[in-house]
Design a protein around this motif. Structure first.
Motif, PDB file in Angstrom:
ATOM      1  N   SER A  73       0.828  -1.209   0.000  1.00 37.57           N
ATOM      2  CA  SER A  73       0.000   0.000   0.000  1.00 37.57           C
ATOM      3  C   SER A  73       0.859   1.255   0.000  1.00 37.57           C
ATOM      4  O   SER A  73       0.537   2.250  -0.666  1.00 37.57           O
ATOM      5  CB  SER A  73      -0.942  -0.005   1.210  1.00 37.57           C
ATOM      6  N   TRP A  74       1.958   1.210   0.750  1.00 38.53           N
ATOM      7  CA  TRP A  74       2.864   2.364   0.830  1.00 38.53           C
ATOM      8  C   TRP A  74       3.399   2.735  -0.562  1.00 38.53           C
ATOM      9  O   TRP A  74       3.554   3.908  -0.901  1.00 38.53           O
ATOM     10  CB  TRP A  74       4.017   2.044   1.773  1.00 38.53           C
ATOM     11  N   TYR A  75       3.668   1.697  -1.368  1.00 36.95           N
ATOM     12  CA  TYR A  75       4.198   1.931  -2.717  1.00 36.95           C
ATOM     13  C   TYR A  75       3.084   1.954  -3.777  1.00 36.95           C
ATOM     14  O   TYR A  75       3.342   1.732  -4.968  1.00 36.95           O
ATOM     15  CB  TYR A  75       5.260   0.893  -3.057  1.00 36.95           C
ATOM     16  N   ASP A  76       1.855   2.206  -3.351  1.00 35.49           N
ATOM     17  CA  ASP A  76       0.698   2.385  -4.253  1.00 35.49           C
ATOM     18  C   ASP A  76       0.423   1.186  -5.157  1.00 35.49           C
ATOM     19  O   ASP A  76      -0.058   1.336  -6.283  1.00 35.49           O
ATOM     20  CB  ASP A  76       0.880   3.649  -5.120  1.00 35.49           C
ATOM     21  N   GLN A  77       0.751   0.008  -4.651  1.00 37.02           N
ATOM     22  CA  GLN A  77       0.440  -1.212  -5.401  1.00 37.02           C
ATOM     23  C   GLN A  77      -0.920  -1.786  -4.993  1.00 37.02           C
ATOM     24  O   GLN A  77      -1.538  -2.524  -5.755  1.00 37.02           O
ATOM     25  CB  GLN A  77       1.517  -2.278  -5.141  1.00 37.02           C
ATOM     26  N   LEU A  78      -1.355  -1.431  -3.803  1.00 37.72           N
ATOM     27  CA  LEU A  78      -2.562  -2.013  -3.218  1.00 37.72           C
ATOM     28  C   LEU A  78      -3.327  -0.913  -2.487  1.00 37.72           C
ATOM     29  O   LEU A  78      -2.717  -0.142  -1.737  1.00 37.72           O
ATOM     30  CB  LEU A  78      -2.145  -3.122  -2.232  1.00 37.72           C
ATOM     31  N   PRO A  79      -4.651  -0.834  -2.664  1.00 37.34           N
ATOM     32  CA  PRO A  79      -5.409   0.197  -1.948  1.00 37.34           C
ATOM     33  C   PRO A  79      -5.293   0.015  -0.425  1.00 37.34           C
ATOM     34  O   PRO A  79      -5.305  -1.113   0.072  1.00 37.34           O
ATOM     35  CB  PRO A  79      -6.856  -0.032  -2.413  1.00 37.34           C
ATOM     36  N   TRP A  80      -5.205   1.139   0.285  1.00 37.96           N
ATOM     37  CA  TRP A  80      -5.072   1.075   1.748  1.00 37.96           C
ATOM     38  C   TRP A  80      -6.263   0.394   2.402  1.00 37.96           C
ATOM     39  O   TRP A  80      -6.119  -0.255   3.437  1.00 37.96           O
ATOM     40  CB  TRP A  80      -4.889   2.485   2.323  1.00 37.96           C
ATOM     41  N   TRP A  81      -7.466   0.525   1.813  1.00 34.48           N
ATOM     42  CA  TRP A  81      -8.638  -0.085   2.456  1.00 34.48           C
ATOM     43  C   TRP A  81      -8.526  -1.608   2.473  1.00 34.48           C
ATOM     44  O   TRP A  81      -9.018  -2.258   3.409  1.00 34.48           O
ATOM     45  CB  TRP A  81      -9.939   0.372   1.799  1.00 34.48           C
ATOM     46  N   VAL A  82      -7.872  -2.163   1.453  1.00 31.98           N
ATOM     47  CA  VAL A  82      -7.679  -3.626   1.427  1.00 31.98           C
ATOM     48  C   VAL A  82      -6.758  -4.040   2.572  1.00 31.98           C
ATOM     49  O   VAL A  82      -7.051  -4.987   3.324  1.00 31.98           O
ATOM     50  CB  VAL A  82      -7.088  -4.072   0.070  1.00 31.98           C
ATOM     51  N   THR A  83      -5.649  -3.326   2.721  1.00 32.73           N
ATOM     52  CA  THR A  83      -4.716  -3.613   3.812  1.00 32.73           C
ATOM     53  C   THR A  83      -5.394  -3.467   5.162  1.00 32.73           C
ATOM     54  O   THR A  83      -5.261  -4.341   6.031  1.00 32.73           O
ATOM     55  CB  THR A  83      -3.500  -2.655   3.720  1.00 32.73           C
ATOM     56  N   ALA A  84      -6.149  -2.374   5.342  1.00 32.81           N
ATOM     57  CA  ALA A  84      -6.825  -2.143   6.624  1.00 32.81           C
ATOM     58  C   ALA A  84      -7.838  -3.243   6.917  1.00 32.81           C
ATOM     59  O   ALA A  84      -7.897  -3.767   8.043  1.00 32.81           O
ATOM     60  CB  ALA A  84      -7.519  -0.777   6.604  1.00 32.81           C
ATOM     61  N   LEU A  85      -8.624  -3.622   5.916  1.00 32.27           N
ATOM     62  CA  LEU A  85      -9.652  -4.654   6.106  1.00 32.27           C
ATOM     63  C   LEU A  85      -9.030  -5.989   6.518  1.00 32.27           C
ATOM     64  O   LEU A  85      -9.475  -6.628   7.482  1.00 32.27           O
ATOM     65  CB  LEU A  85     -10.451  -4.823   4.815  1.00 32.27           C
ATOM     66  N   ILE A  86      -7.980  -6.392   5.808  1.00 34.15           N
ATOM     67  CA  ILE A  86      -7.353  -7.685   6.117  1.00 34.15           C
ATOM     68  C   ILE A  86      -6.697  -7.646   7.495  1.00 34.15           C
ATOM     69  O   ILE A  86      -6.853  -8.593   8.291  1.00 34.15           O
ATOM     70  CB  ILE A  86      -6.315  -8.056   5.029  1.00 34.15           C
ATOM     71  N   LEU A  87      -5.991  -6.560   7.819  1.00 33.77           N
ATOM     72  CA  LEU A  87      -5.309  -6.495   9.105  1.00 33.77           C
ATOM     73  C   LEU A  87      -6.289  -6.434  10.271  1.00 33.77           C
ATOM     74  O   LEU A  87      -6.070  -7.073  11.304  1.00 33.77           O
ATOM     75  CB  LEU A  87      -4.360  -5.293   9.147  1.00 33.77           C
TER      76      LEU A  87
END
Length: 196
Positions: free
Chosen positions: A102-116
């Motif tokens: 997400s930091w390198y704009d490869q993945l939307p932050w909402w996806v990271t937040a949801l999974i974590l």
């Protein structure tokens, strides 16, 4: 009669050493997390060689999760340390990968937040019900893990543009299974906590 009493032999409980092959693999996974993260940072998600190195490190670290669990069950090397360290190592590896993507704009932050949030929430649920029973990893949970690992590896490896477009679809499937299994684990936890 001599007054001596016959003693009944007690049940012998095998003591599992904390330092064993399963825990060593878990420790290796923890050590590989900063090595993996450093490789991603050095790559900047632009340098192909470092991206490949990061992907391979991630793959090796993920493989240790399968192997350490198998060794622990197969050879009776399950320890309290392993039960705590194993999920911490898993969350650290997956969490680092998702945050960096997400930091390198490869993945939307909402996806990271949801999974974590789901991963940390289920870990919390397991501790919440631990005195009432164990929430075992389901088949869906194993599919979720496999899809997450595949999706992350897909994003890390420098794919040709046509193949890179497949990554979001794999991650989409991983997110769906992650959410679905999360609700299943919540239902299991509530059943375990229900008064009998």
């Amino acid at each position: 009669m001599t007054g001596a009493t016959e003693s009944t032999p007690g049940r012998v409980v095998a003591v599992v050493p904390v330092v064993n092959a399963a825990n060593a693999l878990t420790a290796l996974r923890l050590v590989l997390v900063p090595v993996f993260a450093a490789s991603v940072v050095v790559s900047g998600m632009t340098h192909s060689g470092w991206r490949m190195a990061a992907c391979l490190i991630f793959a090796v670290a993920s493989a240790t999760d399968l192997v350490d669990g198998w060794i622990a069950r197969r050879f009776g090397l399950v320890t309290s340390v392993g039960k705590v360290a194993d999920p911490i190592a898993d969350k650290a590896l997956t969490g680092a990968a998702l945050v960096l993507l997400s930091w390198y704009d490869q993945l939307p932050w909402w996806v990271t937040a949801l999974i974590l949030v789901r991963e940390l929430g289920i870990t919390g649920l397991r501790f919440w019900v631990i005195r009432h029973g164990v929430i075992a990893a389901s088949r869906g949970g194993k599919v979720k893990t496999a899809l997450q690992v595949l999706a992350i590896a897909w994003y890390l490896w420098p794919m040709p543009e046509a193949l890179a477009a497949v990554g979001p679809w794999i991650m989409g499937a991983a997110v769906l299974v992650t959410v679905a299994t999360g609700f299943d684990y919540i239902a299991q936890a509530l059943r375990l906590r229900r008064p009998r």
